[in-house]
Scaffold this active site. Structure first.
Site, mmCIF file in Angstrom:
data_model
loop_
_atom_site.group_PDB
_atom_site.id
_atom_site.type_symbol
_atom_site.label_atom_id
_atom_site.label_comp_id
_atom_site.label_asym_id
_atom_site.label_seq_id
_atom_site.Cartn_x
_atom_site.Cartn_y
_atom_site.Cartn_z
ATOM 1 C CB CYS A 95 -121.782 -9.657 25.192
ATOM 2 S SG CYS A 95 -122.855 -11.069 25.398
ATOM 3 N NE ARG A 130 -124.393 -18.981 27.820
ATOM 4 C CZ ARG A 130 -124.481 -17.934 28.362
ATOM 5 N NH1 ARG A 130 -125.334 -18.083 29.485
ATOM 6 N NH2 ARG A 130 -123.693 -16.720 28.098
ATOM 7 C CG HIS A 194 -118.046 -12.663 23.345
ATOM 8 N ND1 HIS A 194 -117.694 -11.707 24.305
ATOM 9 C CD2 HIS A 194 -119.183 -13.056 23.796
ATOM 10 C CE1 HIS A 194 -118.561 -11.685 25.206
ATOM 11 N NE2 HIS A 194 -119.391 -12.485 24.991
HETATM 12 N N1 GLN Z 1 -124.198 -12.846 30.892
HETATM 13 C C1 GLN Z 1 -124.646 -12.418 29.851
HETATM 14 C C2 GLN Z 1 -125.754 -13.338 28.933
HETATM 15 O O1 GLN Z 1 -125.355 -14.610 29.439
HETATM 16 C C3 GLN Z 1 -123.676 -11.843 28.862
HETATM 17 C C4 GLN Z 1 -122.669 -12.923 28.219
HETATM 18 C C5 GLN Z 1 -121.546 -12.312 27.927
HETATM 19 O O2 GLN Z 1 -121.237 -11.267 27.906
HETATM 20 N N2 GLN Z 1 -121.133 -13.302 27.140
HETATM 21 O O3 GLN Z 1 -126.312 -13.078 28.135
#
Ligand code: GLN
Length: 234
Positions: A95, A130, A194
């Site tokens: 990520c 998101r 993740h």
């Molecule tokens: N901050 C980044 C995004 O929102 C990465 C997020 C993350 O590593 N979970 O895309």
């Protein structure tokens, strides 16, 4: 012959969303089944990355704030990390870490955070949205299916020399548009999955370990088939 591997947990104190640290525990566990001693250490802000000291780099995910700090610091490590990658070093990047290995990441505020461009992808911002939820992908070369959980606002587009970690069967993946998830470049595995992705998808962990062992011990006698057979299925 005693085999050993040394892992760099890059910015491990800052980039560890959903326990990405667990990936190192999985690598350690599987390495032990293979008779390999695996050690790890955190390399963080204001510390040089010594490309000759490490066999594997694990770079976890994180929030925009941490990424804005790392985006500056990582420029000091850019050359060494790029050389390591070009020299077939193994990397697992998740990520936020994945985003910073590419050219740039546009965060939720619209700020463009430079990456190191070691890989040719770039990451733009979604509009007030998101991608959150479970993902299932299939690697089209091996036929392996991988399961994960994504939570990112950035949308990533792959570039030269990169192929996806898998084709999206369920979920959003890199950008919700082209059905790609993650990236593979040389011995670098990137993903939006993740948590300890390697615990859920131990084939990826084994690929990473085998690649690292083959690079460090070109005369070694651990066959790919033997190594893949090692260790229980989680
Ligand atoms: N901050 C980044 C995004 O929102 C990465 C997020 C993350 O590593 N979970 O895309």
């Amino acid at each position: 012959m005693e085999y050993s591997l040394n892992v760099c947990h890059l910015y491990g104190d800052l980039m560890n969303t959903y326990g990405d640290l667990g990936n190192i525990l999985v690598l350690k566990y599987l390495a032990k089944q293979m008779g390999v001693k695996l050690t790890s250490e955190v390399v963080s802000l204001n510390q040089p990355f010594d490309k000759d000291k490490f066999d594997i780099v694990v770079f976890g995910g994180g929030q925009d704030f941490e990424q804005s700090i790392i985006s500056k610091d990582i420029q000091e490590k850019k050359q060494a990390l790029t050389d390591f990658i070009e020299d077939n070093g193994s990397v697992v990047a998740i990520c936020g870490g994945y985003q910073l290995l590419g050219h740039y990441y546009v965060d939720a505020n619209g700020d463009k955070l430079p990456g190191i461009g070691a890989l040719d992808h770039y990451t733009n911002k979604q509009k007030d949205h998101r991608f959150i939820g479970n993902v299932i992908i299939e690697n089209e070369e091996t036929g392996e299916k991988y399961h994960g959980f994504e939570n990112h606002q950035g949308i990533t587009f792959l570039g030269k020399g990169e192929r996806p970690l898998g084709k999206v069967l369920e979920g959003h993946g890199n950008n919700g548009q082209d059905q790609t998830e993650g990236a593979i470049y040389k011995n670098v595995y990137c993903t939006y999955f993740h948590g300890p992705i390697l615990a859920r998808n131990n084939q990826i962990a084994k690929h990473v370990l085998i690649n690292a062992l083959k690079r460090k011990y070109p005369e070694g006698n651990l066959s790919k088939e033997e190594a893949l057979a090692v260790g229980p299925t989680f």
